[in-house]
Motif scaffolding. Structure first.
Motif, short mmCIF file in Angstrom:
data_model
loop_
_atom_site.label_atom_id
_atom_site.label_comp_id
_atom_site.label_asym_id
_atom_site.label_seq_id
_atom_site.Cartn_x
_atom_site.Cartn_y
_atom_site.Cartn_z
N VAL A 116 27.45 90.37 -3.93
CA VAL A 116 28.83 90.82 -3.75
C VAL A 116 29.38 90.42 -2.38
CG1 VAL A 116 28.52 92.72 -5.37
CG2 VAL A 116 28.18 93.15 -2.93
N ARG A 117 28.50 90.28 -1.40
CA ARG A 117 28.94 89.85 -0.07
C ARG A 117 29.37 88.39 -0.09
NH1 ARG A 117 27.24 92.69 4.42
NH2 ARG A 117 25.34 93.32 3.32
N GLN A 118 28.59 87.57 -0.79
CA GLN A 118 28.87 86.13 -0.82
C GLN A 118 29.95 85.77 -1.83
OE1 GLN A 118 25.02 84.43 -1.62
NE2 GLN A 118 24.12 85.30 0.23
N GLY A 119 30.00 86.51 -2.93
CA GLY A 119 30.90 86.13 -4.01
C GLY A 119 32.30 86.70 -3.93
N PHE A 120 32.50 87.68 -3.04
CA PHE A 120 33.79 88.33 -2.95
C PHE A 120 34.13 88.59 -1.49
CE2 PHE A 120 31.63 89.53 -6.85
CZ PHE A 120 32.56 89.19 -7.81
N GLY A 121 35.43 88.61 -1.20
CA GLY A 121 35.86 88.89 0.17
C GLY A 121 37.10 88.10 0.53
N ALA A 122 37.46 88.16 1.80
CA ALA A 122 38.65 87.47 2.28
C ALA A 122 38.51 85.96 2.16
CB ALA A 122 38.94 87.85 3.73
N HIS A 123 37.27 85.47 2.08
CA HIS A 123 37.04 84.03 1.99
C HIS A 123 37.21 83.51 0.57
CE1 HIS A 123 33.25 85.96 0.90
NE2 HIS A 123 32.88 84.85 0.29
N GLY A 153 42.02 85.14 -4.56
CA GLY A 153 42.18 86.17 -5.58
C GLY A 153 42.71 87.45 -4.99
N ARG A 154 43.49 88.17 -5.77
CA ARG A 154 44.06 89.43 -5.31
C ARG A 154 42.94 90.43 -5.01
NH1 ARG A 154 46.04 92.06 -9.16
NH2 ARG A 154 47.49 93.37 -7.97
N PHE A 155 43.16 91.26 -4.00
CA PHE A 155 42.15 92.24 -3.62
C PHE A 155 41.79 93.17 -4.78
CE2 PHE A 155 43.86 91.81 0.96
CZ PHE A 155 43.04 90.71 1.18
N PRO A 156 42.77 93.75 -5.51
CA PRO A 156 42.39 94.63 -6.62
C PRO A 156 41.57 93.93 -7.70
CG PRO A 156 44.70 94.95 -6.04
CD PRO A 156 44.23 93.72 -5.31
N ASP A 157 41.89 92.67 -7.96
CA ASP A 157 41.13 91.92 -8.97
C ASP A 157 39.69 91.70 -8.51
OD1 ASP A 157 43.42 91.78 -10.49
OD2 ASP A 157 43.97 89.77 -9.80
N GLN A 158 39.52 91.38 -7.24
CA GLN A 158 38.16 91.19 -6.72
C GLN A 158 37.39 92.51 -6.73
OE1 GLN A 158 37.09 88.53 -3.52
NE2 GLN A 158 39.25 88.13 -3.09
N ALA A 159 38.04 93.60 -6.34
CA ALA A 159 37.37 94.90 -6.35
C ALA A 159 36.91 95.26 -7.76
CB ALA A 159 38.29 95.98 -5.80
N ALA A 160 37.76 94.99 -8.75
CA ALA A 160 37.38 95.27 -10.13
C ALA A 160 36.20 94.41 -10.56
CB ALA A 160 38.57 95.03 -11.05
N GLY A 183 30.96 91.08 6.99
CA GLY A 183 31.93 90.55 6.04
C GLY A 183 32.41 91.50 4.97
N LEU A 184 32.09 92.78 5.04
CA LEU A 184 32.58 93.70 4.03
C LEU A 184 34.08 93.93 4.23
CD1 LEU A 184 29.73 96.37 3.96
CD2 LEU A 184 30.11 94.49 2.36
N HIS A 185 34.82 93.90 3.11
CA HIS A 185 36.28 94.03 3.17
C HIS A 185 36.69 95.40 2.63
CE1 HIS A 185 40.55 93.24 2.57
NE2 HIS A 185 40.40 92.15 3.29
N PRO A 186 37.58 96.10 3.34
CA PRO A 186 37.94 97.45 2.88
C PRO A 186 38.57 97.49 1.51
CG PRO A 186 39.40 96.73 4.65
CD PRO A 186 38.27 95.75 4.59
N TYR A 187 39.43 96.52 1.20
CA TYR A 187 40.17 96.57 -0.06
C TYR A 187 39.40 95.95 -1.23
CZ TYR A 187 44.02 97.35 3.26
OH TYR A 187 44.82 97.82 4.26
N ILE A 188 38.23 95.39 -0.93
CA ILE A 188 37.42 94.78 -1.99
C ILE A 188 36.10 95.54 -2.13
CG2 ILE A 188 36.26 92.68 -2.78
CD1 ILE A 188 38.35 91.09 -1.12
N HIS A 189 35.21 95.38 -1.17
CA HIS A 189 33.88 95.96 -1.29
C HIS A 189 33.91 97.49 -1.21
CE1 HIS A 189 33.30 91.83 0.40
NE2 HIS A 189 32.38 91.79 -0.55
N VAL A 190 34.65 98.02 -0.25
CA VAL A 190 34.70 99.48 -0.10
C VAL A 190 35.44 100.12 -1.27
CG1 VAL A 190 35.47 101.38 1.35
CG2 VAL A 190 34.50 99.34 2.40
N GLN A 191 36.53 99.48 -1.69
CA GLN A 191 37.26 99.98 -2.86
C GLN A 191 36.35 100.02 -4.08
OE1 GLN A 191 40.65 100.88 -3.03
NE2 GLN A 191 40.47 101.40 -5.18
N ALA A 192 35.60 98.96 -4.31
CA ALA A 192 34.71 98.90 -5.47
C ALA A 192 33.59 99.93 -5.36
CB ALA A 192 34.13 97.50 -5.60
N ALA A 193 32.97 100.02 -4.19
CA ALA A 193 31.86 100.95 -4.01
C ALA A 193 32.32 102.39 -4.21
CB ALA A 193 31.23 100.78 -2.63
N ALA A 194 33.46 102.74 -3.61
CA ALA A 194 33.96 104.10 -3.75
C ALA A 194 34.32 104.42 -5.21
CB ALA A 194 35.18 104.30 -2.84
#
Length: 235
Positions: A25-32, A35-42, A115-126
């Motif tokens: 999830v660190r390598q496959g998703f993030g600001a880099h 894709g929209r943040f909500p789509d990546q979080a999902a 590299g954790l992103h609040p609107y992607i990784h944290v949103q998904a984890a929470a």
């Protein structure tokens, strides 16, 4: 793999599997990644299923809170070297720091080590933790995760109030999710711990904030942190 007995339930912990999930999830998703943040979080959510997925989600919450605190401590040390002004970093309550420092501080949550992103990784984890709260309290240290969750919520709202952080739909969505997940975890715990001081302070307020489109200045809604906390955490 470690196998623990909790009452009639069995909890399987596989640190190697958890490490693999985190790397994916660190390598496959993030600001880099485009894709929209909500789509990546999902899209991150399915990686965090099962006991090891929940443990990985707890690690995301812990690492995000820890690296945010480290980033703020480094900023404060730099301010002291340059100006002699000593600022106190207390991760139990960031509000006094931000009130004192004002615009001298940079909100660090978009550029943390790891590299954790609040609107992607944290949103998904929470989201995953909240939706599986009753299982989560069996497989992870729910008290620690609740602390990390409240720390991240505190920093998020401090950024809005004192750090000139734009309150857009992604930011408001994360705040709402952190509040909801905190509610879910507390409801699943055998005994609810007391609410931290920053949450209690915000609950006494009734400030409504305009929420903007992520891509522009158009107002798409409003968010009242204190009211939302009262309605969910005190229900």
């Amino acid at each position: 793999m470690r196998l623990f007995g909790l009452g009639k339930r069995k909890v399987q912990h596989d640190p190697g599997q958890q490490a693999q999930i985190l790397a994916q999830v660190r390598q496959g998703f993030g600001a880099h990644v485009q894709g929209r943040f909500p789509d990546q979080a999902a899209a991150v959510g399915p990686f965090l299923q099962g006991d090891d997925g929940l443990m990985a989600a707890a690690t995301i919450m812990r690492e995000f809170a820890d690296t945010a605190n480290d980033a703020l401590a480094a900023q404060c040390a730099d301010i002291y070297r340059r100006s002699g002004h000593r600022l106190i970093v207390d991760r139990r309550n960031y509000r006094p720091l931000w009130k004192e420092a004002g615009h001298a501080m940079q909100w660090p949550l978009f550029a943390l080590a790891g590299g954790l992103h609040p609107y992607i990784h944290v949103q998904a984890a929470a989201t995953v933790i909240g939706r599986n709260a009753h299982r989560f309290v069996d497989v992870a240290d729910s008290y620690a995760t609740l602390t990390h969750l409240f720390e991240s919520l505190d920093l998020l709202i401090c950024g809005w109030e004192f750090g000139r952080v734009r309150v857009d739909a992604d930011s408001a969505m994360l705040a709402d999710r952190l509040i909801q997940t905190a509610t879910d975890i507390r409801n699943a715990m055998p005994q609810e711990p007391p609410l931290p001081k920053p949450v209690r302070e915000l609950m006494r307020r009734n400030n409504t904030i305009d929420v903007l489109l992520p891509t522009g200045q158009q107002i798409v809604g409003q968010f009242n942190p204190g009211k939302t906390m009262r309605e969910k955490l005190l229900a």
